[in-house]
Design a protein around this motif. Structure first.
Motif, PDB file in Angstrom:
ATOM      1  N   PRO A  79       0.827  -1.215   0.000  1.00  0.00           N
ATOM      2  CA  PRO A  79       0.000   0.000   0.000  1.00  0.00           C
ATOM      3  C   PRO A  79       0.858   1.261   0.000  1.00  0.00           C
ATOM      4  O   PRO A  79       2.044   1.227   0.326  1.00  0.00           O
ATOM      5  CB  PRO A  79      -0.794  -0.130   1.310  1.00  0.00           C
ATOM      6  N   ARG A  85      -0.809   8.649   1.416  1.00  0.00           N
ATOM      7  CA  ARG A  85      -2.257   8.579   1.596  1.00  0.00           C
ATOM      8  C   ARG A  85      -2.814   9.929   2.043  1.00  0.00           C
ATOM      9  O   ARG A  85      -3.891  10.349   1.603  1.00  0.00           O
ATOM     10  CB  ARG A  85      -2.628   7.481   2.599  1.00  0.00           C
ATOM     11  N   ASN A 139      -9.975   4.177  -4.714  1.00  0.00           N
ATOM     12  CA  ASN A 139      -9.547   4.129  -3.323  1.00  0.00           C
ATOM     13  C   ASN A 139     -10.319   3.058  -2.565  1.00  0.00           C
ATOM     14  O   ASN A 139     -11.548   3.126  -2.457  1.00  0.00           O
ATOM     15  CB  ASN A 139      -9.752   5.488  -2.648  1.00  0.00           C
ATOM     16  N   LEU A 152      -5.522  -2.276   5.726  1.00  0.00           N
ATOM     17  CA  LEU A 152      -4.815  -1.438   4.764  1.00  0.00           C
ATOM     18  C   LEU A 152      -4.376  -2.273   3.564  1.00  0.00           C
ATOM     19  O   LEU A 152      -4.563  -1.890   2.410  1.00  0.00           O
ATOM     20  CB  LEU A 152      -3.606  -0.793   5.434  1.00  0.00           C
ATOM     21  N   ASP A 153      -3.786  -3.432   3.839  1.00  0.00           N
ATOM     22  CA  ASP A 153      -3.332  -4.322   2.772  1.00  0.00           C
ATOM     23  C   ASP A 153      -4.505  -4.844   1.952  1.00  0.00           C
ATOM     24  O   ASP A 153      -4.451  -4.868   0.715  1.00  0.00           O
ATOM     25  CB  ASP A 153      -2.548  -5.484   3.374  1.00  0.00           C
ATOM     26  N   HIS A 156      -5.996  -2.181  -0.343  1.00  0.00           N
ATOM     27  CA  HIS A 156      -5.091  -1.924  -1.472  1.00  0.00           C
ATOM     28  C   HIS A 156      -5.227  -3.018  -2.522  1.00  0.00           C
ATOM     29  O   HIS A 156      -5.335  -2.732  -3.724  1.00  0.00           O
ATOM     30  CB  HIS A 156      -3.651  -1.852  -0.962  1.00  0.00           C
ATOM     31  N   GLY A 181      -5.066   2.220  -1.118  1.00  0.00           N
ATOM     32  CA  GLY A 181      -5.833   1.536  -0.089  1.00  0.00           C
ATOM     33  C   GLY A 181      -5.763   2.342   1.197  1.00  0.00           C
ATOM     34  O   GLY A 181      -4.676   2.735   1.629  1.00  0.00           O
TER      35      GLY A 181
END
Length: 208
Positions: A79, A85, A139, A152-153, A156, A181
């Motif tokens: 990510p 981000r 996103n 998060l992973d 993404h 992500g």
């Protein structure tokens, strides 16, 4: 169950999956409308702006170029960083956008029967005359169940899956589709962190 009955049942199941994959053009039109800038600049204004880019415009293009480089890199399996981000979130705050519910199986980034119709609707919208050639940010977002790193992973990987599908199925240029992500950093319903509405793909028209 007889062989004939099995054959009929299999045919019905296949027809159901095929029907669910057919995009709804009403939904595609809604996506197109949401992503179309309300006051698009004329060609003369666009040229003038490109020749006299402000520092803010230059900073925005730098952020998008960084996201583009990450998206098209074959090594971009991780990510975006927290700093990236945060930069992306600032760039897209006033951009035309829409949240799309794309239903993935648990802990999966595979676009299966439950997700394909929504992704096809998005693909049809992005091929419209109003959006063709636009720079689009995909996103990924999750709810707050599980750890921050896990979500998060996952967000993404799911955004990347949507991007790859749109490139291969709708032939959208790969440099026009960017991904990020966010996990559960930007909940749609902060007061309901476990709500299913938080699990979504935010589609943003990032073009100037």
């Amino acid at each position: 169950m007889t062989r004939t009955t099995q054959f009929i049942a299999a045919g019905i199941a296949a027809a159901f999956v095929f029907a669910s994959a057919i995009p709804s053009y009403a939904q595609s039109s809604r996506i197109e409308e949401a992503l179309t800038p309300k006051n698009p600049p004329s060609k003369t204004r666009s040229l003038t702006r490109s020749l006299n880019a402000s520092p803010a415009d230059a900073a925005e293009q730098k952020v998008l170029q960084k996201a583009r480089t990450r998206a098209i890199s074959v090594e971009a399996v991780a990510p975006a960083t927290k700093e990236e981000r945060e930069e992306i979130a600032k760039v897209i705050v006033d951009k035309p956008k829409i949240d799309i519910a794309i239903f993935f199986d648990y802990n999966s980034d595979v676009i299966g029967p439950k997700a394909i119709a929504a992704v096809n609707e998005l693909g049809v919208a992005l091929l419209s005359e109003k959006l063709k050639g636009s720079v689009i940010m995909l996103n990924g977002h999750t709810d707050a169940a599980g750890s921050a790193n896990y979500n998060l992973d996952l967000s993404h990987r799911r955004a990347q899956s949507v991007r790859k599908y749109l490139i291969h199925t709708f032939k959208i240029p790969e440099d026009k589709l960017l991904v990020a992500g966010f996990g559960f950093e930007r909940l749609k319903l902060p007061d309901q962190p476990l709500s299913g509405e938080n699990r979504r793909v935010e589609v943003v028209n990032a073009s100037n």
